[in-house]
Each structure stands twice: as C-alpha cells, then as structure tokens.
Scaffold this motif. Structure first.
Motif, PDB file in Angstrom:
ATOM      1  N   ALA A  30     -10.792 -16.134 -31.460  1.00 20.44           N
ATOM      2  CA  ALA A  30     -10.976 -15.694 -32.821  1.00 20.44           C
ATOM      3  C   ALA A  30      -9.540 -15.888 -33.466  1.00 20.44           C
ATOM      4  N   VAL A  31      -9.041 -16.998 -33.608  1.00 16.85           N
ATOM      5  CA  VAL A  31      -7.516 -17.381 -33.948  1.00 16.85           C
ATOM      6  C   VAL A  31      -7.731 -17.909 -35.540  1.00 16.85           C
ATOM      7  N   ILE A  32      -6.939 -17.401 -36.489  1.00 22.00           N
ATOM      8  CA  ILE A  32      -6.986 -17.884 -37.862  1.00 22.00           C
ATOM      9  C   ILE A  32      -6.370 -19.294 -37.867  1.00 22.00           C
ATOM     10  N   GLU A  33      -7.063 -20.382 -38.318  1.00 25.64           N
ATOM     11  CA  GLU A  33      -6.545 -21.623 -38.645  1.00 25.64           C
ATOM     12  C   GLU A  33      -5.886 -21.625 -39.852  1.00 25.64           C
ATOM     13  N   GLU A  34      -6.236 -21.036 -40.989  1.00 24.06           N
ATOM     14  CA  GLU A  34      -5.927 -21.026 -42.167  1.00 24.06           C
ATOM     15  C   GLU A  34      -6.313 -19.893 -43.169  1.00 24.06           C
ATOM     16  N   VAL A  35      -5.524 -19.451 -44.083  1.00 25.74           N
ATOM     17  CA  VAL A  35      -5.509 -18.606 -44.881  1.00 25.74           C
ATOM     18  C   VAL A  35      -5.670 -19.009 -46.268  1.00 25.74           C
ATOM     19  N   ILE A  36      -6.645 -18.518 -46.996  1.00 30.25           N
ATOM     20  CA  ILE A  36      -6.967 -19.047 -48.258  1.00 30.25           C
ATOM     21  C   ILE A  36      -5.910 -18.257 -49.264  1.00 30.25           C
ATOM     22  N   ALA A  37      -5.697 -19.209 -50.041  1.00 30.14           N
ATOM     23  CA  ALA A  37      -4.391 -18.679 -51.112  1.00 30.14           C
ATOM     24  C   ALA A  37      -5.320 -17.749 -52.051  1.00 30.14           C
ATOM     25  N   GLY A  38      -4.454 -16.766 -52.416  1.00 29.53           N
ATOM     26  CA  GLY A  38      -5.252 -15.671 -53.358  1.00 29.53           C
ATOM     27  C   GLY A  38      -6.196 -14.796 -52.635  1.00 29.53           C
ATOM     28  N   SER A  39      -6.411 -14.860 -51.288  1.00 31.86           N
ATOM     29  CA  SER A  39      -7.543 -14.153 -50.881  1.00 31.86           C
ATOM     30  C   SER A  39      -6.728 -12.777 -50.265  1.00 31.86           C
ATOM     31  N   PRO A  40      -7.773 -11.735 -50.001  1.00 28.20           N
ATOM     32  CA  PRO A  40      -7.242 -10.596 -49.702  1.00 28.20           C
ATOM     33  C   PRO A  40      -6.660 -10.607 -48.134  1.00 28.20           C
ATOM     34  N   ALA A  41      -6.867 -11.624 -47.528  1.00 26.64           N
ATOM     35  CA  ALA A  41      -6.075 -11.922 -46.084  1.00 26.64           C
ATOM     36  C   ALA A  41      -4.719 -12.067 -46.400  1.00 26.64           C
ATOM     37  N   GLU A  42      -4.634 -13.107 -47.442  1.00 20.31           N
ATOM     38  CA  GLU A  42      -3.090 -13.548 -47.851  1.00 20.31           C
ATOM     39  C   GLU A  42      -2.473 -12.351 -48.278  1.00 20.31           C
ATOM     40  N   ALA A  43      -2.890 -11.554 -49.209  1.00 17.93           N
ATOM     41  CA  ALA A  43      -2.188 -10.414 -49.984  1.00 17.93           C
ATOM     42  C   ALA A  43      -1.868  -9.218 -48.752  1.00 17.93           C
ATOM     43  N   ALA A  44      -2.708  -9.217 -47.694  1.00 15.08           N
ATOM     44  CA  ALA A  44      -2.712  -8.224 -46.574  1.00 15.08           C
ATOM     45  C   ALA A  44      -1.493  -8.660 -45.831  1.00 15.08           C
ATOM     46  N   GLY A  45      -1.080 -10.042 -45.570  1.00 13.04           N
ATOM     47  CA  GLY A  45      -0.039 -10.477 -44.981  1.00 13.04           C
ATOM     48  C   GLY A  45      -0.555 -11.399 -43.401  1.00 13.04           C
ATOM     49  N   LEU A  46      -1.685 -11.479 -43.573  1.00 13.92           N
ATOM     50  CA  LEU A  46      -2.226 -12.378 -42.323  1.00 13.92           C
ATOM     51  C   LEU A  46      -1.761 -13.811 -42.592  1.00 13.92           C
ATOM     52  N   GLU A  47      -1.565 -14.507 -41.459  1.00 11.45           N
ATOM     53  CA  GLU A  47      -1.143 -15.696 -41.340  1.00 11.45           C
ATOM     54  C   GLU A  47      -1.725 -16.751 -40.206  1.00 11.45           C
ATOM     55  N   ALA A  48      -1.767 -18.128 -40.406  1.00 15.40           N
ATOM     56  CA  ALA A  48      -2.250 -18.857 -39.528  1.00 15.40           C
ATOM     57  C   ALA A  48      -1.589 -18.870 -38.298  1.00 15.40           C
ATOM     58  N   GLY A  49      -2.368 -18.760 -37.086  1.00 14.60           N
ATOM     59  CA  GLY A  49      -2.072 -18.717 -35.963  1.00 14.60           C
ATOM     60  C   GLY A  49      -2.098 -17.223 -35.218  1.00 14.60           C
ATOM     61  N   ASP A  50      -2.523 -16.102 -36.358  1.00 14.79           N
ATOM     62  CA  ASP A  50      -2.868 -14.794 -35.863  1.00 14.79           C
ATOM     63  C   ASP A  50      -4.381 -14.781 -35.085  1.00 14.79           C
ATOM     64  N   GLU A  51      -4.255 -13.988 -33.910  1.00 12.14           N
ATOM     65  CA  GLU A  51      -5.374 -13.792 -33.258  1.00 12.14           C
ATOM     66  C   GLU A  51      -5.979 -12.609 -33.541  1.00 12.14           C
ATOM     67  N   VAL A  52      -7.404 -12.385 -34.041  1.00  7.21           N
ATOM     68  CA  VAL A  52      -7.787 -11.103 -34.442  1.00  7.21           C
ATOM     69  C   VAL A  52      -8.330 -10.540 -33.252  1.00  7.21           C
ATOM     70  N   THR A  53      -8.093  -9.313 -32.793  1.00 10.25           N
ATOM     71  CA  THR A  53      -8.240  -8.500 -31.514  1.00 10.25           C
ATOM     72  C   THR A  53      -9.179  -7.436 -31.927  1.00 10.25           C
ATOM     73  N   ARG A  54      -9.094  -6.850 -33.351  1.00  8.76           N
ATOM     74  CA  ARG A  54      -9.877  -5.559 -33.668  1.00  8.76           C
ATOM     75  C   ARG A  54     -10.007  -5.586 -35.055  1.00  8.76           C
ATOM     76  N   ILE A  55     -11.496  -5.079 -35.392  1.00  9.10           N
ATOM     77  CA  ILE A  55     -11.684  -4.821 -36.779  1.00  9.10           C
ATOM     78  C   ILE A  55     -12.249  -3.526 -36.833  1.00  9.10           C
ATOM     79  N   VAL A  56     -11.730  -2.498 -37.643  1.00  9.91           N
ATOM     80  CA  VAL A  56     -12.206  -1.179 -38.079  1.00  9.91           C
ATOM     81  C   VAL A  56     -12.948  -1.034 -39.364  1.00  9.91           C
TER      82      VAL A  56
END
Length: 353
Positions: free
Chosen positions: A130-156
């Motif tokens: 579950a590794v992020i390959e790309e963060v879409i420009a202008g998306s909530p993920a970009e606004a929150a500071g997520l980056e390509a290469g981050d591995e998602v380990t938990r969602i609450v």
C-alpha cells in the motif's frame, strides 16, 4: 435472455447451497423428505429413494426438508421416520456440519469459478504494498502533506473504525466506502510514522469520495493449471474482505445507499452478460460467496445462527425454550424483510434517478 440468465444464476447458487445440506444430512443418516428448488406450488417432482426432488413455481429460494425440523415434520405428517434418523437425534457436531455444508458448497463454487476464470485469462495481477505512487495535485491528500513513496499503514474513520491495509488493493477497497467525514491516515516515511487528517472529496466522474492518490502498477504473474487455484483463493480472499466490509458498514449504518437486492442483481446480470460469459461466471462466483458469508451471520433464521444455538444447547445440555426460539426467529424475519424492502427501494430509486 437476461431473464434466463438471471434464473440460471439463482438456480445454480441455491441448488449448490441446498445440495450441501442434503449431502451432509444423508452422510450422517438424517431422513430427508424433500429437496426443492423454488417456493410455492410444485410444478415437477421425482422421488428417488426416500427423498422427493422437486421444482416449484417461484424460482427464488429453496430448501431441504429434514426429519426433526419443525417445518419438515409438519409438511409430511404421514411419513414414518425410522428411529435415530431425525436431525434432533444426531450429535451436536453432526448438526453443525450439516448446517455449515451449504455455506461450504457456496465457497467451493466461488473458488472453482475464480480459479478457472484466472486460468482462462492466463495471467493474474498481484497487488503491491500500500505505497503511494503519485499524489494528485489539488487533492485532499496533497493538502494534508502526503507524498509519493509513503506507505499507508493505518486508516481511522470518523467513527473510530480502524483499517490496516496490507496491499494497495486493500487500501482501494477501504477507501471506496469513504464519505465526506474526516479520516486519519498514518503512513510510514523514511522509517518513521506520520499521521495526517483529511476529508475526502466527491468525484463526479467515478461517483464516490476520493482522497487523491494513485498506487504502483500490480505485478502480472503467469497462470497455469497448478497455480490457478492459489490465485483463485487470493481473488476469493480479496472479494471476501470487500463483502465483510459491506456487512460491517450495514450494521454501522454507513453507505446504506450502496446496498442492492434482487432488482440490483437482475440489473447486474443484464450488464455482465453483455460483457461475455466470463463476466457472468464472475458475478455468479461473487454472489455465491455473498450468500455463503451472509448465511454465517449469527441470526437464528440463518445457518450461522442455527450453529450458535446448537453449540449453546450442547454446552447447556438442554434445548432452547421453544417460545424463545420462535420469538427470535420471528424478530429476525422482520429484520430480514425490512432489509429486503430497503434494498429494493434502493434499487428502484437508482433506476428512477
């Protein structure tokens, strides 16, 4: 043709389920009055040995009438059942096997179809981490500071529900049920954990809420007659997690507008048939798995509930009070009928929209 395929779909799934009960019951010597597909008036019947095999007018549902079951005995008052041949006279573990045999057959059908479809395709896509390959420009993920290469380990989720995705496919399944409620995402970045909060945004094109990330391409494996069964089990495991998530959302009151009933199944049949026979078989496998999982829910009118009652009676060394049993059964039927009406309304509403 859609009607024919729809009836074929239900026929195979129901007959397989009830055949599981029948085979297990006969294996343990339980007297079986009738094996029937459909409900209502009998339009065809044939007696072989002690069991009558029949087709009834309404091609939805089915049953195996066994000696020792209240409904079965009431429908065949003139049949003399030999001593020791009633379900109630069998050991508790044999009863449990008989009750779970239908679910087992649904799982077996699903596994076989998935495996053969994958074998026919000749390849299978194995999901990466579950590794992020790309963060879409202008998306909530970009606004929150997520980056390509981050591995998602938990969602609450906002209600406290916690998910731990092991693959990117798991992550996709978990994100597909999001709403506009804030969630917390924990990622592994450079060996350290980082948690961020974000609110998914609705995407008109895909018609569900998204956070704005893309994952890596899956690894494509070659399939042969020997490894297709393992890949079929993998596919079954993936779909099982999706269905369990849907059931969990049902009891939590989330995403209820996504539930479907017979009308939705008919529409899905019409759509999948247009894609080809493999798509139709895939739908059959999914629904067979769905029926099996749903029957494991511990409600007294379902196989899972009967198993719980049987084990409880074995521990207590006495049968459940008949009035309590009937009360529980009646309450569960009310719940299931209400659920059926609700999902039918969902389906009709989607058609109107």
């Amino acid at each position: 043709m859609t009607i024919i395929y729809f009836i074929l779909l239900l026929t195979v799934i129901i007959c397989i389920h009830e055949a599981g009960h029948l085979f297990a019951a006969k294996k343990f010597g339980v007297y079986c009055y009738e094996y029937s597909f459909g409900m209502g008036s009998v339009i065809w019947k044939h007696k072989k040995g002690e069991t009558q095999y029949s087709i009834r007018a309404i091609p939805i549902g089915g049953f195996v009438a066994m000696a020792g079951e209240q409904d079965g005995d009431a429908a065949y008052p003139d049949v003399e059942v030999p001593s020791g041949r009633r379900l109630t006279e069998k050991p508790w573990w044999q009863k449990v096997i008989i009750m779970l045999a239908g679910v087992f057959m649904n799982f077996l059908l699903c596994w076989a179809i998935f495996s053969l479809i994958i074998l026919h395709a000749g390849s299978f896509a194995v999901s990466p981490k579950a590794v992020i390959e790309e963060v879409i420009a202008g998306s909530p993920a970009e606004a929150a500071g997520l980056e390509a290469g981050d591995e998602v380990t938990r969602i609450v989720l906002s209600d406290g529900t916690v998910y731990h995705p092991s693959t990117y496919e798991d992550l996709q399944l978990e994100l597909s049920s999001l709403t506009d409620q804030e969630i917390q995402v924990t990622v592994l970045r450079d060996g350290s954990e980082l948690s961020v909060s974000l609110t998914p945004e609705y995407n008109e094109e895909y018609q569900y809420y998204m956070i704005g990330i893309r994952g890596p391409a899956p690894e494509v494996k070659e399939v042969n007659l020997w490894n297709c069964w393992a890949y079929g089990a993998k596919e079954m495991h993936t779909v099982t997690k999706l269905m369990i998530s849907a059931i969990r959302n049902l009891f939590a009151g989330r995403n209820l507008d996504q539930l479907s009933g017979p009308v939705g199944i008919y529409q899905a049949t019409e759509q999948t048939v247009s894609y080809g026979f493999s798509s139709f078989l895939f739908l059959m496998a999914e629904l067979s798995l769905n029926v099996g999982i749903f029957n494991l829910i511990p409600l007294p009118v379902l196989d899972g509930g009967q198993v719980v009652i049987t084990i409880a009676e074995a521990i207590a060394h006495r049968r459940l009070n008949e009035k309590v049993r009937l009360g529980l059964m009646g309450a569960c039927w009310v719940l299931l009928i209400a659920l059926m009406l609700f999902v039918t309304w969902n389906d009709v509403s989607r058609i109107i929209r």
